[in-house]
Scaffold this active site. Structure first.
Site, mmCIF file in Angstrom:
data_model
loop_
_atom_site.group_PDB
_atom_site.id
_atom_site.type_symbol
_atom_site.label_atom_id
_atom_site.label_comp_id
_atom_site.label_asym_id
_atom_site.label_seq_id
_atom_site.Cartn_x
_atom_site.Cartn_y
_atom_site.Cartn_z
ATOM 1 N N LYS A 34 -13.258 0.779 16.076
ATOM 2 C CA LYS A 34 -12.023 0.641 16.387
ATOM 3 C C LYS A 34 -11.311 -0.082 17.458
ATOM 4 O O LYS A 34 -10.655 -0.285 18.190
ATOM 5 C CB LYS A 34 -10.962 0.533 15.424
ATOM 6 C CG LYS A 34 -10.448 0.138 13.309
ATOM 7 C CD LYS A 34 -9.881 0.810 13.092
ATOM 8 C CE LYS A 34 -10.318 0.062 11.857
ATOM 9 N NZ LYS A 34 -9.515 0.894 10.407
ATOM 10 N N LYS B 53 8.047 -17.393 -11.461
ATOM 11 C CA LYS B 53 6.981 -16.439 -11.466
ATOM 12 C C LYS B 53 6.059 -16.509 -12.518
ATOM 13 O O LYS B 53 6.175 -17.746 -12.962
ATOM 14 C CB LYS B 53 7.799 -15.296 -12.295
ATOM 15 C CG LYS B 53 7.753 -14.368 -13.248
ATOM 16 C CD LYS B 53 8.459 -13.856 -13.567
ATOM 17 C CE LYS B 53 7.636 -12.806 -14.517
ATOM 18 N NZ LYS B 53 8.651 -11.847 -16.148
ATOM 19 N N ASN C 151 1.303 -1.299 0.175
ATOM 20 C CA ASN C 151 0.279 0.064 0.104
ATOM 21 C C ASN C 151 0.997 1.172 0.250
ATOM 22 O O ASN C 151 1.801 0.984 -0.059
ATOM 23 C CB ASN C 151 -1.039 -0.291 1.278
ATOM 24 C CG ASN C 151 -0.291 -0.084 2.418
ATOM 25 O OD1 ASN C 151 0.797 0.813 2.746
ATOM 26 N ND2 ASN C 151 -0.045 -1.478 3.729
ATOM 27 N N ASP D 38 -4.619 -6.019 5.604
ATOM 28 C CA ASP D 38 -5.172 -7.423 5.990
ATOM 29 C C ASP D 38 -5.787 -8.321 5.118
ATOM 30 O O ASP D 38 -6.216 -9.531 6.107
ATOM 31 C CB ASP D 38 -6.480 -6.227 5.726
ATOM 32 C CG ASP D 38 -6.549 -5.135 6.622
ATOM 33 O OD1 ASP D 38 -6.896 -5.487 7.713
ATOM 34 O OD2 ASP D 38 -7.560 -4.281 5.869
HETATM 35 O O1 PMT Z 1 3.588 6.150 6.819
HETATM 36 P P1 PMT Z 1 2.423 7.245 6.055
HETATM 37 O O2 PMT Z 1 2.643 7.491 4.688
HETATM 38 O O3 PMT Z 1 3.386 8.539 6.587
HETATM 39 O O4 PMT Z 1 1.300 7.075 5.905
HETATM 40 C C1 PMT Z 1 0.372 7.550 7.466
HETATM 41 C C2 PMT Z 1 -0.618 6.119 7.534
HETATM 42 C C3 PMT Z 1 -1.664 6.712 6.993
HETATM 43 C C4 PMT Z 1 -0.010 4.719 6.739
HETATM 44 C C5 PMT Z 1 -1.581 6.114 9.432
HETATM 45 O O5 PMT Z 1 -1.193 7.185 9.877
HETATM 46 C C6 PMT Z 1 -2.021 5.252 9.092
HETATM 47 O O6 PMT Z 1 -3.256 5.682 9.861
HETATM 48 N N1 PMT Z 1 -2.445 4.453 9.498
HETATM 49 C C7 PMT Z 1 -3.157 2.804 10.107
HETATM 50 C C8 PMT Z 1 -2.999 2.364 8.558
HETATM 51 C C9 PMT Z 1 -4.096 1.112 9.035
HETATM 52 O O7 PMT Z 1 -3.613 0.260 8.834
HETATM 53 O O8 PMT Z 1 -5.544 1.704 9.100
HETATM 54 P P2 PMT Z 1 -6.942 0.278 9.476
HETATM 55 O O9 PMT Z 1 -7.983 1.398 10.029
HETATM 56 O O10 PMT Z 1 -6.835 -0.643 8.641
HETATM 57 O O11 PMT Z 1 -6.062 -0.447 10.545
HETATM 58 C C10 PMT Z 1 -6.839 -0.339 12.054
HETATM 59 C C11 PMT Z 1 -5.282 -0.169 12.880
HETATM 60 O O12 PMT Z 1 -5.448 -1.786 12.980
HETATM 61 C C12 PMT Z 1 -3.837 0.222 12.965
HETATM 62 O O13 PMT Z 1 -3.421 0.844 14.073
HETATM 63 C C13 PMT Z 1 -3.198 -1.386 12.007
HETATM 64 O O14 PMT Z 1 -1.699 -0.712 12.269
HETATM 65 C C14 PMT Z 1 -4.176 -2.643 12.775
HETATM 66 N N2 PMT Z 1 -3.989 -3.392 12.215
HETATM 67 C C15 PMT Z 1 -4.440 -3.867 11.245
HETATM 68 C C16 PMT Z 1 -4.782 -4.638 10.269
HETATM 69 C C17 PMT Z 1 -3.609 -5.764 10.601
HETATM 70 N N3 PMT Z 1 -3.672 -7.404 10.008
HETATM 71 N N4 PMT Z 1 -3.407 -5.710 12.028
HETATM 72 C C18 PMT Z 1 -3.071 -4.560 12.388
HETATM 73 O O15 PMT Z 1 -2.477 -4.175 13.482
#
Ligand code: PMT
Length: 404
Positions: free
Chosen positions: A338, A290, A211, A280
């Site tokens: 969340k 490949k 991503n 996710d």
């Molecule tokens: O890295 P940059 O370019 O500076 O950008 C910053 C950012 C946009 C990545 C950052 O500010 C941000 O929002 N990070 C969280 C991104 C994310 O995955 O959000 P989410 O809403 O999908 O996930 C929610 C939370 O669960 C997050 O804390 C994530 O780390 C966590 N997660 C998600 C999926 C997973 N399999 N395991 C997790 O721990």
């Protein structure tokens, strides 16, 4: 005042080595644990036995002379140090460390340590003023090294000017001052675990899903936490960013790797901030060769990765758990959901569809929700400012919890 802090004194070769002997003695008398490391040329001025006797510790010189098979001396010393002092620091050693060289025990240890480093240069006045020495010192200052200015006067080489090693008393004052300031920092004594950047989920040897996360938000959090006195571990997905100074960085690639590293560090952490954009989904099958293109469409079956944050929420004991929520719509609703579902203390919501906010840029705009009902909204500001706001919130939240 030293409270048995560990000082790793790196002695490099110049006539001022004799002053380092007095420095060792005075540091020990003031209650610091001192271990000395010497270069070959330093040992031509004063023998290791002098430093061993004054510090009551073995003196280190040879990276390959491993006396204890249960450890790796230069890494153990790098981790042992609460502060590293280079006194006297020659132009040669300053040049080596400014350029990342590691061809002796001191320069190797300096690359391995996350402790603060103080440099007390000593050399001829013209050497000290040489543009390349100045440029090397400026570069080290950018990396966070602190300098103890040399004194002016008659130098051992016969010149009069700047280049004389600062007196031991002055060096000790700087060391004491460092620990006094550190003890006043709000996050001193805390271990903070931060995740940053994207993950990569492999499809075949040449392709992966990822991503747009650059890691900038997580790295800004790590820098701010370090400057507030915390011991910081940054678990980073693949990014183009350099390691923040004074931070332990563990580089991982996939969500699965991140999961294992985070879980290993969880128990010793006081605060965990999950700013990484973790995948996710991952391909159900990773092809060993490949994938060849065909004329038909291609479907790749994906399976869920483990939600690391959710698992942290389940296993939470004493830790303060901070999650991020990257949303494009219904930001408040999803962020609060969340907070609840992942058993978080704080959630930082960013609307990543807003201009200048979220992925990749240098700025962000967030709303921070606390489990205690507190809500604070930022302007569009630098990611460093956002990081400061996040730590202000964590401090407010933990204070509120302990006062209850
Ligand atoms: O890295 P940059 O370019 O500076 O950008 C910053 C950012 C946009 C990545 C950052 O500010 C941000 O929002 N990070 C969280 C991104 C994310 O995955 O959000 P989410 O809403 O999908 O996930 C929610 C939370 O669960 C997050 O804390 C994530 O780390 C966590 N997660 C998600 C999926 C997973 N399999 N395991 C997790 O721990």
């Amino acid at each position: 005042m030293a409270n048995k802090k560990n000082v790793l004194l790196c002695v490099t070769g110049g006539i001022a080595v004799f002053k380092a002997a007095s420095l060792t003695s005075q540091l020990s008398q003031r209650g610091y644990n001192v271990k000395v490391m010497m270069t070959e040329s330093a040992m031509k001025f004063v023998t290791p036995l002098t430093f061993q006797t004054l510090s009551r510790n073995p003196v280190y010189n040879d990276t390959f002379d491993e006396k204890d098979p249960s450890g790796v001396a230069h890494i153990d010393l790098a981790d042992w140090a609460d502060i590293v002092l280079i006194a006297p620091a020659t132009a040669n050693m300053i040049g080596k460390i400014a350029n990342g060289l590691a061809d002796d025990m001191i320069s190797t240890t300096l690359l391995a340590t996350t402790a603060p480093v103080m440099v007390a240069p000593a050399m001829n006045v013209h050497m000290f003023e040489h543009p390349s020495v100045k440029a090397n010192m400026e570069r080290l200052a950018i990396y966070g090294y602190r300098f103890i200015e040399p004194g002016e006067g008659l130098l051992a080489c016969g010149y009069v000017g700047k280049g004389r090693l600062a007196e031991p008393e002055e060096i000790i004052r700087a060391v004491n001052q460092y620990f006094i300031e550190k003890s006043k920092q709000p996050l001193t004594g805390q271990h903070i675990l931060i995740t940053a950047g994207p993950t990569r989920e492999k499809v075949d040897p040449v392709r992966f899903f990822t991503n747009r996360s650059s890691g900038k938000m997580g790295y800004a959090l790590a820098e701010v936490a370090q400057s507030l006195g915390a011991r910081v571990t940054l678990i980073s997905g693949p990014t183009a960013l350099p390691d923040p100074f004074g931070v332990e960085v563990v580089r991982i690639t996939s969500a699965k790797e991140m999961f294992h590293v985070v879980m290993k560090q969880y128990e010793s952490s006081d605060v965990v901030i999950k700013s990484a954009a973790v995948a996710d989904y991952q391909p159900k099958e990773v092809f060993t060769q490949k994938l060849k293109k065909k004329d038909t469409t291609l479907s790749i079956e994906m399976e869920r990765t483990q939600d690391i944050l959710q698992e942290l929420g389940k296993q939470k004991q004493h830790q303060v758990l901070v999650g991020f929520a990257a949303e494009t719509n219904d930001v408040e609703k999803y962020a609060k959901e969340k907070l609840e579902r992942k058993n978080l203390d704080i959630v930082v919501a960013n609307n990543v569809s807003e201009q200048g906010s979220g992925f990749d840029g240098d700025t962000n705009k967030v709303v921070i929700y606390g489990k205690d009902g507190h809500r604070i909204e930022s302007e569009l500001v630098s990611k460093k400012e956002i990081a400061k706001l996040v730590f202000a919130e964590i401090t407010r939240y933990t204070k509120g919890k302990t006062e209850k």
